[in-house]
Write a protein that holds these residues in place. Structure first.
Motif, PDB file in Angstrom:
ATOM      1  N   THR A   8      41.775 -50.391  -2.193  1.00 52.04           N
ATOM      2  CA  THR A   8      40.904 -51.298  -2.930  1.00 52.04           C
ATOM      3  C   THR A   8      39.789 -50.475  -3.548  1.00 52.04           C
ATOM      4  O   THR A   8      39.348 -49.471  -2.977  1.00 52.04           O
ATOM      5  N   VAL A   9      39.347 -50.877  -4.727  1.00 54.82           N
ATOM      6  CA  VAL A   9      38.347 -50.122  -5.489  1.00 54.82           C
ATOM      7  C   VAL A   9      37.149 -51.033  -5.739  1.00 54.82           C
ATOM      8  O   VAL A   9      37.300 -52.128  -6.287  1.00 54.82           O
ATOM      9  N   LEU A  10      35.980 -50.564  -5.352  1.00 56.78           N
ATOM     10  CA  LEU A  10      34.745 -51.326  -5.530  1.00 56.78           C
ATOM     11  C   LEU A  10      33.866 -50.657  -6.572  1.00 56.78           C
ATOM     12  O   LEU A  10      33.653 -49.437  -6.520  1.00 56.78           O
ATOM     13  N   THR A  11      33.373 -51.446  -7.517  1.00 61.79           N
ATOM     14  CA  THR A  11      32.447 -50.923  -8.525  1.00 61.79           C
ATOM     15  C   THR A  11      31.147 -51.714  -8.565  1.00 61.79           C
ATOM     16  O   THR A  11      30.245 -51.379  -9.333  1.00 61.79           O
ATOM     17  N   ASP A  12      31.067 -52.773  -7.741  1.00 58.93           N
ATOM     18  CA  ASP A  12      29.916 -53.660  -7.786  1.00 58.93           C
ATOM     19  C   ASP A  12      29.798 -54.347  -6.429  1.00 58.93           C
ATOM     20  O   ASP A  12      30.820 -54.667  -5.800  1.00 58.93           O
ATOM     21  N   SER A  13      28.578 -54.599  -5.977  1.00 61.07           N
ATOM     22  CA  SER A  13      28.378 -55.230  -4.672  1.00 61.07           C
ATOM     23  C   SER A  13      28.952 -56.648  -4.631  1.00 61.07           C
ATOM     24  O   SER A  13      29.277 -57.161  -3.560  1.00 61.07           O
ATOM     25  N   ARG A  14      29.107 -57.277  -5.799  1.00 58.43           N
ATOM     26  CA  ARG A  14      29.696 -58.613  -5.835  1.00 58.43           C
ATOM     27  C   ARG A  14      31.170 -58.600  -5.451  1.00 58.43           C
ATOM     28  O   ARG A  14      31.759 -59.653  -5.176  1.00 58.43           O
ATOM     29  N   GLY A 124      32.971 -57.191 -11.672  1.00 55.29           N
ATOM     30  CA  GLY A 124      32.145 -56.060 -12.048  1.00 55.29           C
ATOM     31  C   GLY A 124      32.421 -55.642 -13.482  1.00 55.29           C
ATOM     32  O   GLY A 124      33.465 -55.980 -14.063  1.00 55.29           O
ATOM     33  N   ALA A 125      31.497 -54.865 -14.047  1.00 55.05           N
ATOM     34  CA  ALA A 125      31.629 -54.462 -15.447  1.00 55.05           C
ATOM     35  C   ALA A 125      32.873 -53.621 -15.689  1.00 55.05           C
ATOM     36  O   ALA A 125      33.436 -53.615 -16.782  1.00 55.05           O
ATOM     37  N   ALA A 126      33.307 -52.886 -14.673  1.00 54.85           N
ATOM     38  CA  ALA A 126      34.467 -51.998 -14.832  1.00 54.85           C
ATOM     39  C   ALA A 126      35.727 -52.578 -14.214  1.00 54.85           C
ATOM     40  O   ALA A 126      36.736 -51.871 -14.106  1.00 54.85           O
ATOM     41  N   ALA A 127      35.717 -53.848 -13.827  1.00 51.22           N
ATOM     42  CA  ALA A 127      36.849 -54.430 -13.100  1.00 51.22           C
ATOM     43  C   ALA A 127      38.137 -54.407 -13.918  1.00 51.22           C
ATOM     44  O   ALA A 127      39.214 -54.112 -13.403  1.00 51.22           O
ATOM     45  N   GLU A 128      38.038 -54.711 -15.208  1.00 49.06           N
ATOM     46  CA  GLU A 128      39.238 -54.711 -16.048  1.00 49.06           C
ATOM     47  C   GLU A 128      39.817 -53.304 -16.169  1.00 49.06           C
ATOM     48  O   GLU A 128      41.029 -53.102 -16.059  1.00 49.06           O
ATOM     49  N   ALA A 129      38.941 -52.325 -16.358  1.00 48.15           N
ATOM     50  CA  ALA A 129      39.405 -50.939 -16.487  1.00 48.15           C
ATOM     51  C   ALA A 129      40.063 -50.458 -15.202  1.00 48.15           C
ATOM     52  O   ALA A 129      41.051 -49.711 -15.233  1.00 48.15           O
ATOM     53  N   VAL A 130      39.541 -50.872 -14.052  1.00 54.64           N
ATOM     54  CA  VAL A 130      40.124 -50.486 -12.771  1.00 54.64           C
ATOM     55  C   VAL A 130      41.510 -51.105 -12.609  1.00 54.64           C
ATOM     56  O   VAL A 130      42.452 -50.440 -12.176  1.00 54.64           O
ATOM     57  N   THR A 131      41.647 -52.376 -12.984  1.00 62.61           N
ATOM     58  CA  THR A 131      42.943 -53.050 -12.889  1.00 62.61           C
ATOM     59  C   THR A 131      43.972 -52.365 -13.769  1.00 62.61           C
ATOM     60  O   THR A 131      45.111 -52.100 -13.351  1.00 62.61           O
ATOM     61  N   GLU A 132      43.595 -52.064 -14.997  1.00 64.82           N
ATOM     62  CA  GLU A 132      44.497 -51.396 -15.925  1.00 64.82           C
ATOM     63  C   GLU A 132      44.901 -50.023 -15.396  1.00 64.82           C
ATOM     64  O   GLU A 132      46.064 -49.618 -15.485  1.00 64.82           O
TER      65      GLU A 132
END
Length: 279
Positions: A8-14, A124-132
């Motif tokens: 799992t990858v976290l980029t934001d505390s949310r 998070g702001a980078a969530a889409e990039a992480v998924t891709e």
């Protein structure tokens, strides 16, 4: 095949609730949870004036490192009480342009990546990039969590979105451990092509393959009445009480603004239950 390495990858505390779900799944699978905490440096200047850029870059890099360390500390604190789980946490700072290769490398050696829905107020702001990155660079199946959280253990009813594509078949193969454990699996075919390879028996060959693996599979051929395929799939999932959707991930050229194709993007925006995607 079981899911023995879950990323799992976290980029934001949310996104911390995503960590709890990934930990629960790793416990179910008797696997190892790998957590990557990322601080994102958004500064990618196309040009700069002498004397000004080094300071700006240093400031954004320092902030990204600090963000990653804060996330790592929060993740470790959240997992410290999990005596039923094997886990490891790592952190890194990355520019947006380097995100794909970093996440892709970690996903490449994982059996499954668990992520939150990459759209909406909690993303998070980078969530889409992480998924891709996990899907396209890592070649890893990704379970996208919806508001409902994880599917039941084991999943009660799974909907397989089938359109005869290689991507859909790849998703089915990657989801086999979950399909074999499910009480029932519906192969859902929407508006099948008359000229397709399966012709008068859409989903038949896939059902036969799955039944030989011990999957309790059945076929539903539906006419499309909703505005989009994703709407149709979500409606069908609700009708049959599915707690997981399995589908292929489709993408466009990297020269386009976004990689994820329309059907994939729509499903990630609207899914009411977890979606396992692969390609």
């Amino acid at each position: 095949m079981a899911y023995k390495t879950i990323l799992t990858v976290l980029t934001d505390s949310r996104e911390l609730p995503q960590l709890d779900a990934a930990a629960d799944l790793a416990t179910r699978e008797d696997g190892h949870l790998e957590v990557l905490c990322l601080g994102i440096n958004p500064a990618e200047a196309g040009y700069f004036f002498p004397g000004g850029a080094p300071y700006a870059f240093q400031e954004t890099i320092a902030q990204a490192i600090e963000d990653a360390e804060v996330l790592e500390k929060a993740a470790r604190a959240r997992l410290a009480t999990r005596t039923d789980l094997r886990w490891s946490v790592d952190s890194a700072a990355a520019q947006t342009g380097g995100l794909a290769s970093l996440v892709g490398m970690r996903a490449r050696f994982s059996d499954l990546t668990v992520l939150s829905r990459p759209y909406g107020p909690e993303a998070g702001a980078a969530a889409e990039a992480v998924t891709e990155a996990a899907l396209f660079e890592g070649g890893c199946p990704v379970m996208i969590l919806a508001d409902a959280g994880l599917p039941a253990n084991p999943p009660r009813r799974v909907l397989v979105a089938w359109n005869q594509s290689l991507e859909a078949l790849a998703a089915v193969r990657r989801a086999l451990p979950l399909l074999k454990a499910a009480e029932s699996v519906e192969i859902t075919v929407i508006d099948p092509r008359r000229a397709g390879a399966e012709r008068s028996d859409p989903g038949g060959a896939l059902a036969q393959m799955l039944i030989r693996h011990g999957v309790k599979a059945e076929i539903a051929v539906l006419a499309r009445t909703a505005p989009t395929i994703s709407d149709e799939l979500n409606r069908r999932a609700t009708e049959i009480g599915a707690d997981l959707i399995v589908m292929g991930a489709y993408g466009h050229s990297r020269f386009r603004e976004a990689i994820l194709g329309g059907a994939t993007r729509n499903m990630l925006e609207k899914a009411k239950v977890p979606v396992l995607m692969a390609r």
